[in-house]
Write a protein that holds these residues in place. Structure first.
Motif, PDB file in Angstrom:
ATOM      1  N   CYS A  33      -8.949   0.276  -0.846  1.00  0.00           N
ATOM      2  CA  CYS A  33      -8.912  -1.129  -0.438  1.00  0.00           C
ATOM      3  C   CYS A  33     -10.288  -1.646  -0.053  1.00  0.00           C
ATOM      4  N   CYS A  34     -11.139  -0.789   0.479  1.00  0.00           N
ATOM      5  CA  CYS A  34     -12.430  -1.246   0.996  1.00  0.00           C
ATOM      6  C   CYS A  34     -13.600  -0.904   0.085  1.00  0.00           C
ATOM      7  N   TYR A  35     -13.584   0.263  -0.515  1.00  0.00           N
ATOM      8  CA  TYR A  35     -14.778   0.735  -1.206  1.00  0.00           C
ATOM      9  C   TYR A  35     -14.563   1.097  -2.674  1.00  0.00           C
ATOM     10  N   GLY A  36     -13.351   1.390  -3.086  1.00  0.00           N
ATOM     11  CA  GLY A  36     -13.086   1.695  -4.487  1.00  0.00           C
ATOM     12  C   GLY A  36     -13.168   3.162  -4.835  1.00  0.00           C
ATOM     13  N   ILE A  37     -14.277   3.591  -5.361  1.00  0.00           N
ATOM     14  CA  ILE A  37     -14.436   4.932  -5.909  1.00  0.00           C
ATOM     15  C   ILE A  37     -14.201   6.041  -4.880  1.00  0.00           C
ATOM     16  N   PRO A  38     -14.721   5.961  -3.648  1.00  0.00           N
ATOM     17  CA  PRO A  38     -14.419   7.036  -2.690  1.00  0.00           C
ATOM     18  C   PRO A  38     -12.918   7.198  -2.443  1.00  0.00           C
ATOM     19  N   GLY A  39     -12.204   6.099  -2.459  1.00  0.00           N
ATOM     20  CA  GLY A  39     -10.754   6.177  -2.291  1.00  0.00           C
ATOM     21  C   GLY A  39     -10.090   6.929  -3.425  1.00  0.00           C
ATOM     22  N   ALA A  40     -10.585   6.724  -4.632  1.00  0.00           N
ATOM     23  CA  ALA A  40     -10.046   7.446  -5.781  1.00  0.00           C
ATOM     24  C   ALA A  40     -10.342   8.934  -5.663  1.00  0.00           C
ATOM     25  N   ILE A  41     -11.536   9.260  -5.192  1.00  0.00           N
ATOM     26  CA  ILE A  41     -11.901  10.671  -5.034  1.00  0.00           C
ATOM     27  C   ILE A  41     -10.996  11.331  -3.998  1.00  0.00           C
TER      28      ILE A  41
END
Length: 108
Positions: free
Chosen positions: A24-32
Motif C-alpha cells: 500500500c505504501c511502497y510497492g516492491i518491498p511489499g511484494a518481496i
C-alpha cells in the motif's frame, strides 16, 4: 511429548503484515515480503502436516499466509489501476508531457 512452536510462525505473520503495509505504501518491498511469507508458510505447513501434534502456532502461519496473499493482490490491483489511469490520461506520452509541465511550473 511437549509441543514446540512451529519454526518461523511469528515471522511469517510479521512478513504478512509487512506485505500489506509495503504494497500500500511502497510497492516492491511489499511484494518481496509477501513472496517470502508465502514460501515460508509453505515450508511451515509441510512441517506441521507431518506431525501436527508436536507443534503450536499454526494459526500464525495461516494468518500470515492470508495477509501475504491480500498484500500481493492489493499490489496487483494498484498496478492495474496505474496502467488504466495512464491510458485514460492519453497514454504514456501524454503523462510524460503532464509531468514535464508540472516540473516546469513548480521549478523542478
Amino acid at each position: 511429548m511437549e509441543k514446540r512452536e512451529l519454526p518461523n510462525s511469528t515471522l511469517i505473520l510479521v512478513f504478512g503484515i509487512l506485505s500489506i503495509i509495503g504494497c500500500c505504501c511502497y510497492g516492491i518491498p511489499g511484494a518481496i515480503f509477501g513472496i517470502i511469507a508465502l514460501v515460508m508458510a509453505k515450508k511451515a505447513t509441510e512441517i506441521y502436516s507431518a506431525n501436527p501434534e508436536q507443534y503450536t502456532g499454526f494459526q500464525n502461519v495461516k494468518a500470515g499466509r492470508i495477509l501475504a496473499i491480500i498484500g500481493l493482490v492489493l499490489l496487483g490491483l494498484s498496478i492495474i489501476a496505474g496502467i488504466i489511469a495512464i491510458f485514460m490520461l492519453g497514454g504514456v506520452d501524454e503523462v510524460r508531457q503532464m509531468q514535464e509541465e508540472i516540473l516546469r511550473e513548480y521549478g523542478g
